[in-house]
Design a protein around this motif. Structure first.
Motif, short mmCIF file in Angstrom:
data_model
loop_
_atom_site.label_atom_id
_atom_site.label_comp_id
_atom_site.label_asym_id
_atom_site.label_seq_id
_atom_site.Cartn_x
_atom_site.Cartn_y
_atom_site.Cartn_z
N THR A 2 -21.93 -18.81 30.41
CA THR A 2 -22.40 -20.30 31.02
C THR A 2 -21.26 -21.20 30.64
OG1 THR A 2 -24.70 -19.76 31.52
CG2 THR A 2 -23.89 -22.26 31.19
N LEU A 5 -17.76 -20.60 31.80
CA LEU A 5 -17.61 -21.17 33.41
C LEU A 5 -17.63 -22.84 33.39
CD1 LEU A 5 -20.06 -18.76 34.98
CD2 LEU A 5 -17.70 -18.96 35.47
N LEU A 6 -18.44 -23.41 32.34
CA LEU A 6 -18.31 -24.72 32.50
C LEU A 6 -16.94 -25.33 31.88
CD1 LEU A 6 -21.81 -25.62 31.01
CD2 LEU A 6 -21.05 -26.10 33.19
N GLN A 52 -18.74 -24.34 38.34
CA GLN A 52 -19.83 -25.10 38.02
C GLN A 52 -21.30 -24.73 38.34
OE1 GLN A 52 -19.84 -27.80 36.08
NE2 GLN A 52 -21.80 -28.09 36.11
N ALA A 55 -22.34 -21.51 36.78
CA ALA A 55 -22.54 -21.81 35.34
C ALA A 55 -23.96 -22.11 35.18
CB ALA A 55 -21.54 -22.72 34.60
N ASN A 56 -24.48 -23.16 36.00
CA ASN A 56 -25.75 -23.69 35.93
C ASN A 56 -26.59 -22.91 36.26
OD1 ASN A 56 -24.95 -26.16 34.97
ND2 ASN A 56 -24.69 -27.04 37.24
N ARG A 57 -26.36 -22.02 37.26
CA ARG A 57 -27.61 -20.94 37.90
C ARG A 57 -27.61 -19.59 36.93
NH1 ARG A 57 -30.02 -20.42 42.61
NH2 ARG A 57 -30.68 -18.52 43.22
N ILE A 58 -26.60 -19.50 36.17
CA ILE A 58 -26.81 -18.21 34.96
C ILE A 58 -27.39 -18.88 33.88
CG2 ILE A 58 -25.09 -16.88 33.66
CD1 ILE A 58 -23.12 -16.73 36.02
N GLY A 59 -26.75 -20.22 33.53
CA GLY A 59 -27.36 -20.50 32.22
C GLY A 59 -29.00 -21.30 32.32
N GLY A 65 -31.56 -17.63 32.17
CA GLY A 65 -30.61 -18.16 31.55
C GLY A 65 -31.08 -18.71 29.99
N LEU A 72 -28.45 -27.66 29.54
CA LEU A 72 -27.16 -27.50 30.38
C LEU A 72 -26.77 -28.74 30.63
CD1 LEU A 72 -28.47 -25.44 33.37
CD2 LEU A 72 -26.48 -24.87 31.52
N GLN A 76 -22.72 -29.62 29.56
CA GLN A 76 -21.67 -29.93 30.32
C GLN A 76 -21.01 -31.18 29.89
OE1 GLN A 76 -21.77 -32.72 32.89
NE2 GLN A 76 -19.57 -31.79 33.62
#
Length: 118
Positions: A2, A5-6, A52, A55-59, A65, A72, A76
């Motif tokens: 995450t 990716l961020l 983005q 990252a949000n979906r995985i985290g 996550g 999150l 970010q």
């Protein structure tokens, strides 16, 4: 995953939002109108979304996550500030960081600490 990716997403977004301010040094870019510059920035920002959203979906906790929605967002924002600071120091050498900027950054890091404190 995450955080990585961020960082990538914020790098693209920083270039989309502020890169055109530096590109005025390029002669061909100087002749472009505002609409053209906005379209170029949108094109760069598109890549931000490729990083983005995953990252949000995985985290996000509800998708398996480790982070809550608030965590999150704060994560970010701090990553955005770090990426922006590096971008500014490397590309805009006329900008300088003063002590009050450093104090503000410390408070943001403290915000992260308190948001993540259980």
């Amino acid at each position: 995953m995450t955080v990585g990716l961020l960082v990538l997403s914020n790098t693209f977004m920083t270039f989309a939002w502020y890169g055109h301010l530096k590109f005025v040094e390029l002669k061909w870019f100087n002749k472009m109108g505002l609409v053209s510059i906005v379209l170029i920035s949108w094109g760069i920002a598109l890549f931000e979304y490729f990083f983005q959203v995953p990252a949000n979906r995985i985290g996000f906790k509800e998708h398996g996550g480790p982070f809550s929605l608030i965590e999150l967002k704060v994560l970010q924002e701090v990553i955005t500030l770090i990426v922006f600071s590096i971008f500014t120091l490397l590309l805009f050498r006329t900008e300088s960081f003063r002590w009050n900027h450093l104090v503000g950054f410390v408070f943001l890091v403290l915000a992260v600490y308190f948001i993540f404190k259980k």
